[in-house]
Design a protein around this motif. Structure first.
Motif, PDB file in Angstrom:
ATOM      1  N   ILE A   1       0.842  -1.201   0.000  1.00 15.86           N
ATOM      2  CA  ILE A   1       0.000   0.000   0.000  1.00 15.86           C
ATOM      3  C   ILE A   1       0.876   1.249   0.000  1.00 15.86           C
ATOM      4  O   ILE A   1       0.641   2.190  -0.760  1.00 15.86           O
ATOM      5  CB  ILE A   1      -0.959  -0.009   1.224  1.00 15.86           C
ATOM      6  CG1 ILE A   1      -2.069  -1.045   0.987  1.00 15.86           C
ATOM      7  CG2 ILE A   1      -1.579   1.375   1.436  1.00 15.86           C
ATOM      8  CD1 ILE A   1      -2.944  -1.322   2.187  1.00 15.86           C
ATOM      9  N   ILE A   2       1.914   1.224   0.823  1.00 18.50           N
ATOM     10  CA  ILE A   2       2.829   2.375   0.875  1.00 18.50           C
ATOM     11  C   ILE A   2       3.474   2.589  -0.495  1.00 18.50           C
ATOM     12  O   ILE A   2       3.515   3.712  -1.008  1.00 18.50           O
ATOM     13  CB  ILE A   2       3.910   2.161   1.965  1.00 18.50           C
ATOM     14  CG1 ILE A   2       3.277   2.296   3.357  1.00 18.50           C
ATOM     15  CG2 ILE A   2       5.046   3.172   1.814  1.00 18.50           C
ATOM     16  CD1 ILE A   2       4.176   1.875   4.498  1.00 18.50           C
ATOM     17  N   ILE A   3       3.920   1.504  -1.107  1.00 25.66           N
ATOM     18  CA  ILE A   3       4.595   1.616  -2.406  1.00 25.66           C
ATOM     19  C   ILE A   3       3.618   2.094  -3.482  1.00 25.66           C
ATOM     20  O   ILE A   3       3.924   3.004  -4.259  1.00 25.66           O
ATOM     21  CB  ILE A   3       5.247   0.269  -2.797  1.00 25.66           C
ATOM     22  CG1 ILE A   3       6.463  -0.002  -1.897  1.00 25.66           C
ATOM     23  CG2 ILE A   3       5.673   0.261  -4.262  1.00 25.66           C
ATOM     24  CD1 ILE A   3       6.936  -1.429  -1.909  1.00 25.66           C
ATOM     25  N   ILE A   4       2.423   1.510  -3.527  1.00 27.24           N
ATOM     26  CA  ILE A   4       1.474   1.826  -4.592  1.00 27.24           C
ATOM     27  C   ILE A   4       0.896   3.237  -4.452  1.00 27.24           C
ATOM     28  O   ILE A   4       0.827   3.989  -5.412  1.00 27.24           O
ATOM     29  CB  ILE A   4       0.340   0.772  -4.639  1.00 27.24           C
ATOM     30  CG1 ILE A   4       0.906  -0.573  -5.109  1.00 27.24           C
ATOM     31  CG2 ILE A   4      -0.792   1.216  -5.575  1.00 27.24           C
ATOM     32  CD1 ILE A   4      -0.018  -1.747  -4.884  1.00 27.24           C
ATOM     33  N   PHE A   5       0.514   3.625  -3.248  1.00 26.72           N
ATOM     34  CA  PHE A   5      -0.207   4.885  -3.090  1.00 26.72           C
ATOM     35  C   PHE A   5       0.655   6.042  -2.626  1.00 26.72           C
ATOM     36  O   PHE A   5       0.349   7.195  -2.896  1.00 26.72           O
ATOM     37  CB  PHE A   5      -1.378   4.704  -2.108  1.00 26.72           C
ATOM     38  CG  PHE A   5      -2.440   3.784  -2.642  1.00 26.72           C
ATOM     39  CD1 PHE A   5      -3.313   4.211  -3.643  1.00 26.72           C
ATOM     40  CD2 PHE A   5      -2.562   2.496  -2.160  1.00 26.72           C
ATOM     41  CE1 PHE A   5      -4.275   3.358  -4.147  1.00 26.72           C
ATOM     42  CE2 PHE A   5      -3.530   1.634  -2.654  1.00 26.72           C
ATOM     43  CZ  PHE A   5      -4.387   2.070  -3.657  1.00 26.72           C
ATOM     44  N   LEU A   6       1.729   5.748  -1.936  1.00 29.94           N
ATOM     45  CA  LEU A   6       2.473   6.847  -1.315  1.00 29.94           C
ATOM     46  C   LEU A   6       3.860   7.081  -1.909  1.00 29.94           C
ATOM     47  O   LEU A   6       4.392   8.174  -1.809  1.00 29.94           O
ATOM     48  CB  LEU A   6       2.611   6.603   0.195  1.00 29.94           C
ATOM     49  CG  LEU A   6       1.303   6.487   0.983  1.00 29.94           C
ATOM     50  CD1 LEU A   6       1.598   6.143   2.424  1.00 29.94           C
ATOM     51  CD2 LEU A   6       0.510   7.784   0.908  1.00 29.94           C
TER      52      LEU A   6
END
Ligand SMILES: [Zn+2]
Length: 162
Positions: free
Chosen positions: A148-153
């Protein structure tokens, strides 16, 4: 009781621990063993038992090995799951940095985020399903949070640094 009988009695006590005796004492016991059938028998039984112990240890080793292999396999798979993600990220970074000149940083970040959606997102979904099937929940949550961190942030974090 003569000396020979005394030595015999002592030998009976000492034969089980013969390997731990001082060299001189050991020689006395060994000399007695040569002359005494009872002690010879006891000594040979003990030597036989000694031979069995390594075999026993080997059997246990064989039993432990599959479990050890499974743990190694498990760790190997986790490393592989991490490696696949890193390789994809490297590929996306490499291609977005290569195909866009440094003047258009926004475009480069857009390409990077596009690459994330196009390559990383499907791969992450597949890897998460794989993680869900084969690993415990803790590892699934760690993977999910990282993805999630990699994809969205990650793109946004990158943007804020430039
Ligand atoms: Zn004896």
């Amino acid at each position: 009781m003569d000396d020979q009988e005394k030595i015999h009695l002592l030998s009976q006590e000492l034969i089980p621990i013969i390997d731990d005796l001082d060299e001189e004492t050991k020689q006395i016991v060994l000399e007695h063993i040569e002359e005494c059938d009872k002690c010879k028998k006891l000594y040979s039984e003990m030597v036989d038992m000694d031979k069995e112990i390594p075999e026993h240890a080997y059997d246990e080793d064989v039993e432990i090995k599959p479990l050890k292999k499974l743990v190694q396999f498990n760790t190997g798979l986790k490393l592989l799951l991490i490696a696949v993600r890193i390789i994809i990220l490297f590929y996306i970074s490499y291609s977005s940095f290569r195909f866009h000149d440094l003047e258009s940083l926004d475009q480069m970040i857009a390409a990077f985020q596009g690459g994330i959606l196009l390559f990383y997102f499907p791969a992450a979904v597949f890897l998460l399903v794989f993680t869900f099937t084969f690993f415990n929940k803790k590892w699934l949550w760690i993977s999910l949070t990282a993805d999630i961190i990699i994809i969205f942030l990650f793109g946004n974090i990158l943007q804020s640094f430039i």
